[in-house]
Design a protein around this motif. Structure first.
Motif, PDB file in Angstrom:
ATOM      1  N   LEU A   1       1.015  17.619   9.875  1.00 25.12           N
ATOM      2  CA  LEU A   1       1.943  16.590  10.892  1.00 25.12           C
ATOM      3  C   LEU A   1       1.086  15.637  11.430  1.00 25.12           C
ATOM      4  CD1 LEU A   1       4.229  17.057  12.553  1.00 25.12           C
ATOM      5  CD2 LEU A   1       2.826  18.177  14.285  1.00 25.12           C
ATOM      6  N   ILE A   2      -0.148  15.726  11.641  1.00 28.86           N
ATOM      7  CA  ILE A   2      -1.016  14.645  12.159  1.00 28.86           C
ATOM      8  C   ILE A   2      -0.938  13.540  11.169  1.00 28.86           C
ATOM      9  CG2 ILE A   2      -3.422  13.846  12.914  1.00 28.86           C
ATOM     10  CD1 ILE A   2      -3.761  16.547  14.014  1.00 28.86           C
ATOM     11  N   HIS A   3      -0.952  13.899   9.923  1.00 28.07           N
ATOM     12  CA  HIS A   3      -0.986  12.790   8.614  1.00 28.07           C
ATOM     13  C   HIS A   3       0.314  12.049   8.743  1.00 28.07           C
ATOM     14  CE1 HIS A   3      -0.097  11.316   4.633  1.00 28.07           C
ATOM     15  NE2 HIS A   3      -1.422  11.169   4.714  1.00 28.07           N
ATOM     16  N   LYS A   4       1.496  13.037   8.937  1.00 25.79           N
ATOM     17  CA  LYS A   4       2.693  12.202   9.044  1.00 25.79           C
ATOM     18  C   LYS A   4       2.738  10.995  10.256  1.00 25.79           C
ATOM     19  CE  LYS A   4       7.680  13.188   9.285  1.00 25.79           C
ATOM     20  NZ  LYS A   4       8.647  14.307   9.119  1.00 25.79           N
ATOM     21  N   LEU A   5       2.310  11.958  11.360  1.00 24.95           N
ATOM     22  CA  LEU A   5       2.564  10.868  12.563  1.00 24.95           C
ATOM     23  C   LEU A   5       1.666   9.891  12.853  1.00 24.95           C
ATOM     24  CD1 LEU A   5       3.348  13.964  15.115  1.00 24.95           C
ATOM     25  CD2 LEU A   5       4.957  12.330  13.808  1.00 24.95           C
ATOM     26  N   MET A   6       0.467   9.949  12.127  1.00 19.85           N
ATOM     27  CA  MET A   6      -0.833   8.972  12.624  1.00 19.85           C
ATOM     28  C   MET A   6      -1.473   8.452  11.469  1.00 19.85           C
ATOM     29  SD  MET A   6      -1.982  10.534  16.218  1.00 19.85           S
ATOM     30  CE  MET A   6      -3.143   9.077  16.668  1.00 19.85           C
ATOM     31  N   ILE A   7      -2.194   9.466  10.434  1.00 18.68           N
ATOM     32  CA  ILE A   7      -2.896   8.974   9.876  1.00 18.68           C
ATOM     33  C   ILE A   7      -2.539   8.109   8.505  1.00 18.68           C
ATOM     34  CG2 ILE A   7      -4.498   9.898   7.845  1.00 18.68           C
ATOM     35  CD1 ILE A   7      -4.941  12.534   9.727  1.00 18.68           C
ATOM     36  N   LYS A   8      -1.290   8.355   8.245  1.00 16.03           N
ATOM     37  CA  LYS A   8      -0.516   7.629   6.882  1.00 16.03           C
ATOM     38  C   LYS A   8      -0.474   6.180   7.467  1.00 16.03           C
ATOM     39  CE  LYS A   8       3.171   7.435   4.053  1.00 16.03           C
ATOM     40  NZ  LYS A   8       4.546   8.167   3.488  1.00 16.03           N
TER      41      LYS A   8
ATOM     42  N   LEU B   1      -3.884   4.534   7.442  1.00 12.48           N
ATOM     43  CA  LEU B   1      -4.576   4.145   6.276  1.00 12.48           C
ATOM     44  C   LEU B   1      -3.853   2.920   5.704  1.00 12.48           C
ATOM     45  CD1 LEU B   1      -4.980   7.577   4.849  1.00 12.48           C
ATOM     46  CD2 LEU B   1      -6.856   5.981   5.526  1.00 12.48           C
ATOM     47  N   ILE B   2      -2.298   2.997   5.750  1.00 18.66           N
ATOM     48  CA  ILE B   2      -1.735   1.773   5.377  1.00 18.66           C
ATOM     49  C   ILE B   2      -2.153   0.388   6.141  1.00 18.66           C
ATOM     50  CG2 ILE B   2       0.511   0.580   5.558  1.00 18.66           C
ATOM     51  CD1 ILE B   2       1.877   3.459   4.883  1.00 18.66           C
ATOM     52  N   ASN B   3      -2.431   0.568   7.452  1.00 22.09           N
ATOM     53  CA  ASN B   3      -2.909  -0.661   8.001  1.00 22.09           C
ATOM     54  C   ASN B   3      -4.507  -1.143   7.832  1.00 22.09           C
ATOM     55  OD1 ASN B   3      -0.579  -0.794   9.558  1.00 22.09           O
ATOM     56  ND2 ASN B   3      -1.525   0.090  11.570  1.00 22.09           N
ATOM     57  N   ILE B   4      -5.045   0.008   7.198  1.00 25.15           N
ATOM     58  CA  ILE B   4      -6.605  -0.298   7.003  1.00 25.15           C
ATOM     59  C   ILE B   4      -6.585  -1.166   5.701  1.00 25.15           C
ATOM     60  CG2 ILE B   4      -8.676   0.759   6.145  1.00 25.15           C
ATOM     61  CD1 ILE B   4      -8.263   2.590   8.381  1.00 25.15           C
ATOM     62  N   PHE B   5      -5.728  -0.583   4.623  1.00 27.73           N
ATOM     63  CA  PHE B   5      -5.749  -1.226   3.353  1.00 27.73           C
ATOM     64  C   PHE B   5      -4.920  -2.525   3.177  1.00 27.73           C
ATOM     65  CE2 PHE B   5      -7.946   2.928   2.267  1.00 27.73           C
ATOM     66  CZ  PHE B   5      -8.517   2.626   1.118  1.00 27.73           C
TER      67      PHE B   5
ATOM     68  N   LYS C   1      -7.723  19.918  -5.461  1.00 24.83           N
ATOM     69  CA  LYS C   1      -7.667  19.921  -3.809  1.00 24.83           C
ATOM     70  C   LYS C   1      -6.893  18.594  -3.358  1.00 24.83           C
ATOM     71  CE  LYS C   1     -11.433  20.394  -1.579  1.00 24.83           C
ATOM     72  NZ  LYS C   1     -12.935  20.115  -0.894  1.00 24.83           N
ATOM     73  N   GLY C   2      -6.706  17.664  -4.154  1.00 25.39           N
ATOM     74  CA  GLY C   2      -6.059  16.540  -3.731  1.00 25.39           C
ATOM     75  C   GLY C   2      -4.460  16.926  -3.102  1.00 25.39           C
ATOM     76  N   LYS C   3      -4.204  16.148  -2.020  1.00 23.36           N
ATOM     77  CA  LYS C   3      -3.002  16.461  -1.598  1.00 23.36           C
ATOM     78  C   LYS C   3      -2.422  15.064  -1.431  1.00 23.36           C
ATOM     79  CE  LYS C   3       0.198  18.535   1.175  1.00 23.36           C
ATOM     80  NZ  LYS C   3       0.925  19.563   0.787  1.00 23.36           N
ATOM     81  N   TYR C   4      -2.761  13.995  -1.046  1.00 22.99           N
ATOM     82  CA  TYR C   4      -2.113  12.732  -1.327  1.00 22.99           C
ATOM     83  C   TYR C   4      -3.064  11.892  -2.117  1.00 22.99           C
ATOM     84  CZ  TYR C   4      -0.491  14.847   3.047  1.00 22.99           C
ATOM     85  OH  TYR C   4      -0.163  15.721   3.943  1.00 22.99           O
ATOM     86  N   VAL C   5      -2.171  10.617  -2.456  1.00 24.38           N
ATOM     87  CA  VAL C   5      -2.662   9.586  -3.355  1.00 24.38           C
ATOM     88  C   VAL C   5      -2.261   8.227  -2.834  1.00 24.38           C
ATOM     89  CG1 VAL C   5      -0.965   9.511  -4.997  1.00 24.38           C
ATOM     90  CG2 VAL C   5      -3.257   8.636  -5.590  1.00 24.38           C
ATOM     91  N   LEU C   6      -3.345   7.459  -2.429  1.00 18.62           N
ATOM     92  CA  LEU C   6      -2.853   6.147  -1.850  1.00 18.62           C
ATOM     93  C   LEU C   6      -3.286   5.035  -2.781  1.00 18.62           C
ATOM     94  CD1 LEU C   6      -4.363   4.485   1.520  1.00 18.62           C
ATOM     95  CD2 LEU C   6      -4.862   3.230  -0.746  1.00 18.62           C
TER      96      LEU C   6
ATOM     97  N   VAL D   1       0.731  -1.043   0.054  1.00 15.10           N
ATOM     98  CA  VAL D   1       0.048   0.045  -0.032  1.00 15.10           C
ATOM     99  C   VAL D   1       0.977   1.352  -0.023  1.00 15.10           C
ATOM    100  CG1 VAL D   1      -1.961   1.274   1.118  1.00 15.10           C
ATOM    101  CG2 VAL D   1      -1.686  -1.122   1.503  1.00 15.10           C
ATOM    102  N   THR D   2       0.854   2.053  -1.038  1.00 14.33           N
ATOM    103  CA  THR D   2       1.618   3.351  -1.150  1.00 14.33           C
ATOM    104  C   THR D   2       0.893   4.627  -1.050  1.00 14.33           C
ATOM    105  OG1 THR D   2       1.586   3.318  -3.579  1.00 14.33           O
ATOM    106  CG2 THR D   2       2.987   1.855  -2.831  1.00 14.33           C
ATOM    107  N   ILE D   3       1.461   5.551  -0.229  1.00 14.49           N
ATOM    108  CA  ILE D   3       0.788   6.800  -0.014  1.00 14.49           C
ATOM    109  C   ILE D   3       2.044   7.701  -0.414  1.00 14.49           C
ATOM    110  CG2 ILE D   3       0.214   8.537   1.570  1.00 14.49           C
ATOM    111  CD1 ILE D   3      -1.193   6.226   3.033  1.00 14.49           C
ATOM    112  N   ASN D   4       1.717   8.684  -1.376  1.00 13.36           N
ATOM    113  CA  ASN D   4       2.774   9.606  -2.043  1.00 13.36           C
ATOM    114  C   ASN D   4       2.054  10.923  -2.150  1.00 13.36           C
ATOM    115  OD1 ASN D   4       5.048   8.027  -2.541  1.00 13.36           O
ATOM    116  ND2 ASN D   4       3.421   6.831  -3.981  1.00 13.36           N
ATOM    117  N   SER D   5       2.662  12.069  -2.324  1.00 16.02           N
ATOM    118  CA  SER D   5       2.090  13.173  -2.648  1.00 16.02           C
ATOM    119  C   SER D   5       1.405  13.316  -4.137  1.00 16.02           C
ATOM    120  CB  SER D   5       3.348  14.426  -2.587  1.00 16.02           C
ATOM    121  OG  SER D   5       3.933  14.657  -1.399  1.00 16.02           O
TER     122      SER D   5
END
Length: 484
Positions: A458-465, A468-472, A335-340, A314-318
Motif C-alpha cells: 500500500l505504501i509503495h502504491k501511495l508514495m514509494i513508486k 522512485l520515478i522522480n529519483i530516476f 524475492k523480487g516484487k517490482y522491477v524498475l 521510468v517504468t515500474i512494473n510487477s
C-alpha cells in the motif's frame, strides 16, 4: 585586460553551485567540457553534491585570493542566495541580504580589482524585481516595484552591475518560477502530490511566470557565448499561465485526483509578510531573449512538467519471476516484487563513460538533494566485492544503506546489491551498451521488494513508486546534461 577565449574549455567560477540551479549547471558545464571552480562554504557537503572533477574553493578566501581567482576565470556565474521560503524574521531578512547583495558585491569588487578580469559576469536576480503587477505584460523595460522583494532585487542587481566598470560584460538573470525536480515549484508540490492533490493559491487567476530548468541553463550558455546580450534578462517562458492552469497540468501528468485552492488568509496566517510573494501575479515575458533569437526548449507547460513528472521515461512494473531473460541470481528472482527500468542515450562509447558511473563519488550528483544523500565510507578503488556505506533521508526518516558490488564487467556493466537498508531487496543493474558512431545507452534496471507485506504494498502504491520515478527521472536528466 579582459579575456576573450573560445566558447569551449572555459574556466568558469561558480558561486551557489550546490543549489537547485547550481547543481544542474555544474553537470551542464561539465558536459560541455568546461573547467569548473566552485566557491563553497562546506567542502564535504559540496563534494557529496557535485562529484568528481570540480575544484572547490572555500568562501573564506582573502580579498586578494579572490582577485587572483578572477584573474584565472573566463566566466563568473553567481547563483548564491539563501532560500526565501517560510516566515520572514528580521534575522532571516539579514541573511537574504548577506547571501545576495553582500556576496554579489564581493564578487564584483574582486572582478573590478582583477588585472585580467573575466569576459562575462552572470548574476541571478528574480522577477520579484517588478513587484506584483497583476495581468500587465512586463518586459525588461518596465520599472521596478516598491515592496520588500523588489527593493532587495534592486540592491542585488546594483551590486552585480558595479562589475561592469571593469569592462566585464554583466548579465542579470531575472528568474521566474523554475520547473525542475530538485527544487522550485515541483519540490514544494511533492508532498501534496503524494496525497493526490495539486494545489494552487487563491482564485488561481494569478499569473505564474514559469520557466523550465533546462531553459535556465540554455540562457546562461547563451549569455556566455553571445556578446550582444547584457544587462537585465527576463528568464521566463514566453507563455506564462495562471496558477490554476498550471495546477491542472500538474494534476493531469502526475495523476493527482484533486485540484485544491489554498485560501490567501491561510497563507497569511502561516507565513505573514512573506505570503504576499506566494500570490503575487507576474505576467513577465522574455522580450530581450526573443528579440535576440534565443530558442526556448520548453514553451508549453505540459511538455515542461511532463519532462519532470512523467512515468514515460521510468517504468515500474510487477516483477515476472518466470522471465528467463533476467540475468539475476535465484534468490533475487525468488524475492523480487517490482522491477524498475530506465534508459538514457549518452554521447560517448562505454570506455569513455563507464569510469563516471562506476565512481561512487558521483552518486550524489545523480541523486536529488531532497534524498539527503551522504557517503559515510567508500573504498579507494571500486571493483567486485567493494562496498559503500551511505545515509539517505526521506519523509523525515533517515536510513543507513550499505551496497556491495556483486557484478563487475567494465566497461559494460556492474551490479550493486543492498546489504543493509530500507528495502527487503534492492538489486541494481547498470548496463552501458554501445549504439555505434561514438554513442551508447545507459540502462538501469532495479529489482526490489519493500518490507511489511500488504502494508508495504500500500505504501509503495501511495508514495514509494512515485518517489522512485522522480529519483530516476532526476538521474536521467543529470546524465543527459553530463553526456550531451
Amino acid at each position: 585586460m579582459v579575456k576573450f577565449r573560445s566558447e569551449s574549455n572555459l574556466d568558469v567560477l561558480v558561486a551557489g553551485a550546490t543549489g537547485f540551479i547550481g547543481r544542474a549547471l555544474v553537470a551542464f558545464l561539465k558536459g560541455k567540457g568546461h573547467r569548473i571552480r566552485a566557491l563553497v562554504r562546506d567542502s564535504e557537503l559540496a563534494r557529496n553534491l557535485l562529484g568528481d572533477g570540480i575544484t572547490l574553493l572555500d568562501w573564506g578566501l582573502s580579498d586578494q585570493q579572490l582577485i587572483e581567482e578572477m584573474d584565472l576565470a573566463d566566466v563568473v556565474i553567481n547563483l548564491a542566495g539563501s532560500p526565501i521560503d517560510g516566515r520572514w524574521s528580521n534575522r532571516r531578512k539579514k541573511s537574504f541580504r548577506a547571501s545576495r547583495v553582500e556576496v554579489t558585491q564581493k564578487l564584483s569588487d574582486a572582478i573590478g580589482s582583477s588585472k585580467s578580469p573575466p569576459s562575462v559576469f552572470i548574476s541571478a536576480s528574480a522577477v520579484g524585481y517588478y513587484g506584483d503587477t497583476g495581468s500587465e505584460v512586463i518586459s525588461e523595460a518596465n520599472q521596478s516595484g516598491s515592496d520588500y522583494l523588489a527593493t532587495l532585487c534592486i540592491d542585488w542587481e546594483n551590486a552585480a552591475t558595479s562589475a561592469h566598470t571593469s569592462g566585464t560584460r554583466v548579465c542579470i538573470l531575472r528568474l521566474g518560477i523554475v520547473v525542475g525536480l530538485d527544487g522550485g515549484i515541483l519540490q514544494k508540490l511533492a508532498l501534496p502530490l503524494q496525497m493526490r492533490v495539486s494545489p494552487y493559491v487563491g482564485s488561481g487567476n494569478e499569473i505564474l511566470p514559469w520557466i523550465h530548468l533546462i531553459d535556465v541553463l540554455g540562457i546562461i550558455d547563451y549569455c556566455i557565448s553571445n556578446p550582444n546580450i547584457q544587462g537585465a534578462v527576463n528568464c521566463t517562458s514566453p507563455s506564462p499561465v495562471t496558477g490554476k492552469k498550471f495546477a491542472e497540468v500538474v494534476a493531469e501528468i502526475s495523476g493527482a485526483k484533486f485540484k485544491m485552492p489554498i485560501p490567501k488568509i491561510a497563507l497569511w496566517l502561516r507565513f505573514g509578510e512573506s505570503a504576499r510573494h506566494l500570490w503575487a501575479s507576474h505576467k513577465v515575458i522574455p522580450e530581450k531573449l526573443q528579440r535576440l533569437g534565443y530558442k526556448f526548449r520548453y514553451v508549453d507547460p505540459v511538455k515542461a512538467v511532463n519532462e519532470e513528472l512523467s512515468s514515460e521515461f521510468v517504468t515500474i512494473n510487477s516483477f515476472d519471476h518466470s522471465d528467463i531473460q533476467m540475468a539475476c541470481s535465484d534468490e533475487v528472482r525468488k524475492k523480487g516484487k517490482y522491477v524498475l527500468e530506465a534508459g538514457v542515450k549518452l554521447n560517448g562509447e562505454p570506455e569513455k563513460v563507464f569510469p563516471f558511473f562506476s565512481s561512487p563519488s558521483n552518486l550524489g550528483l545523480l541523486t536529488p538533494s531532497w534524498v539527503n544523500f551522504q557517503i559515510v565510507n567508500m573504498p579507494a578503488k571500486f571493483g567486485f566485492g567493494s562496498s559503500i556505506k551511505y545515509k539517505i533521508g526521506l519523509w523525515f526518516i533517515k536510513f543507513t544503506w550499505v551496497s556491495e558490488i556483486v557484478g563487475w564487467e567494465p566497461p559494460n556493466s556492474f551490479v550493486d546489491n543492498q546489504v543493509k537498508g530500507p528495502y527487503s531487496l534492492w538489486w541494481h543493474e547498470h548496463r552501458i551498451v554501445s549504439t555505434g558512431s561514438g554513442q551508447s545507452k545507459m540502462i538501469d534496471r532495479v529489482i526490489y521488494k519493500v518490507p511489511a507485506w500488504k502494508l508495504g504494498e500500500l505504501i509503495h502504491k501511495l508514495m514509494i513508486k512515485r518517489t522512485l520515478i522522480n529519483i530516476f527521472n532526476y538521474r536521467r536528466r543529470m546524465i543527459k546534461l553530463l553526456f550531451q
